[in-house]
Design a protein around this motif. Structure first.
Motif, PDB file in Angstrom:
ATOM      1  N   ALA A  45      94.220  66.403  84.039  1.00  0.00           N
ATOM      2  CA  ALA A  45      95.574  66.414  84.613  1.00  0.00           C
ATOM      3  C   ALA A  45      95.772  65.231  85.551  1.00  0.00           C
ATOM      4  CB  ALA A  45      95.812  67.727  85.356  1.00  0.00           C
ATOM      5  N   ALA A  46      94.752  64.925  86.357  1.00  0.00           N
ATOM      6  CA  ALA A  46      94.851  63.789  87.275  1.00  0.00           C
ATOM      7  C   ALA A  46      94.973  62.483  86.498  1.00  0.00           C
ATOM      8  CB  ALA A  46      93.634  63.758  88.191  1.00  0.00           C
ATOM      9  N   ALA A  47      94.198  62.339  85.424  1.00  0.00           N
ATOM     10  CA  ALA A  47      94.265  61.129  84.610  1.00  0.00           C
ATOM     11  C   ALA A  47      95.626  61.006  83.921  1.00  0.00           C
ATOM     12  CB  ALA A  47      93.152  61.133  83.575  1.00  0.00           C
ATOM     13  N   PHE A  48      96.161  62.152  83.485  1.00  0.00           N
ATOM     14  CA  PHE A  48      97.479  62.142  82.850  1.00  0.00           C
ATOM     15  C   PHE A  48      98.550  61.724  83.855  1.00  0.00           C
ATOM     16  CE2 PHE A  48     101.399  64.428  81.572  1.00  0.00           C
ATOM     17  CZ  PHE A  48     101.617  63.799  80.356  1.00  0.00           C
ATOM     18  N   GLY A  49      98.484  62.260  85.068  1.00  0.00           N
ATOM     19  CA  GLY A  49      99.443  61.882  86.095  1.00  0.00           C
ATOM     20  C   GLY A  49      99.338  60.409  86.457  1.00  0.00           C
ATOM     21  N   LEU A  50      98.110  59.897  86.509  1.00  0.00           N
ATOM     22  CA  LEU A  50      97.900  58.483  86.800  1.00  0.00           C
ATOM     23  C   LEU A  50      98.500  57.608  85.697  1.00  0.00           C
ATOM     24  CD1 LEU A  50      96.565  56.503  88.756  1.00  0.00           C
ATOM     25  CD2 LEU A  50      94.426  56.801  87.501  1.00  0.00           C
TER      26      LEU A  50
END
Length: 262
Positions: free
Chosen positions: A156-161
């Motif tokens: 999720a963090a990578a997707f948001g980034l």
């Protein structure tokens, strides 16, 4: 084991965001400097050289963005293992790294520009910039990386980034409402040819650089592809070359020799 380190991918993504942040805020909104504002020699101080350098800087940022997105994709199998906290921490370190690298290398070592070039004490502005935009993400990133990292929020963090990068890219390429655009042609295209090309593409010419190949124009109804076919290297409102080319202030746009303060 992932094929690419998630930390490297997230760090490069943060570094790319730092480049976009620099270009959007300092080049486009505040208009405090060109990339080559302080480069020695008259050849570097022409409007053509300044605009070309700004465009190439943004092109490099786009290339770094594409590379970081590709690395995040390659690292997808290891995102859960490192967790969202570590992904965000690595991105913040990358963002901070851009600020320190830009100031340390381009401002102090190479000396081609400063945060502000029109102030009595540019060093104070450089240091203030690092204090405001460099130290906070550096300290927060280090703190996040020291904590437990594993968890399901890594993807999720990578997707948001990735979404942040994809949002920053068009913003960096977007001209200001009602602004003029800069069109930079090949060196073998003279002033008359450049002006004719803009008119034929549907643009309204505001000024033509005395050194040739540089036109400031209203391209609201112009065909950008037609300009490239006519020999344009950079077009201000094009997503391929970055929006700081389009942030020419009308008060200076008519100056043939002085670069616009973008």
């Amino acid at each position: 084991m992932p094929r690419t380190s998630p930390f490297l991918a997230a760090g490069l993504a943060g570094f790319s965001l730092g480049g976009f942040f620099d270009g959007i805020l300092l080049h486009q909104i505040l208009q405090w400097h060109h990339f080559l504002s302080l480069a020695p020699g008259e050849a570097w101080q022409t409007q053509r050289a300044q605009i070309l350098a700004d465009g190439l800087f943004h092109v490099a940022t786009y290339l770094l963005t594409v590379l970081s997105l590709w690395l995040l994709w390659r690292a997808r199998t290891g995102l859960t293992a490192v967790g969202g906290r570590s992904i965000v921490g690595a991105a913040l370190l990358g963002f901070a790294a851009w600020q320190f690298a830009d100031v340390g290398l381009f401002h102090w070592i190479v000396g081609i520009h400063r945060i502000r070039v029109d102030v009595p004490n540019p060093l104070l502005w450089d240091i203030g910039w690092l204090v405001v935009t460099g130290l906070p993400p550096l300290l927060l990133g280090m703190w996040l990386l020291r904590g437990p990292g594993a968890g399901a929020r890594g993807p999720a963090a990578a997707f948001g980034l990735s979404l942040l990068l994809l949002a920053a890219a068009p913003v960096a390429a977007m001209p200001a409402p009602g602004s003029l655009s800069a069109v930079l042609f090949r060196s073998d295209v003279g002033p008359t040819e450049a002006m004719t090309a803009v008119l034929r593409a549907g643009g309204r010419v505001v000024s033509v650089g005395a050194e040739g190949g540089m036109v400031v124009a209203d391209l609201t109804e112009a065909d950008t592809l037609a300009l490239y076919r006519a020999g344009a290297l950079l077009v201000g409102r094009s997503a391929l070359t970055a929006g700081c080319l389009a942030w020419s202030r009308p008060s200076l746009a008519g100056s043939a020799n002085a670069p616009s303060p973008i």
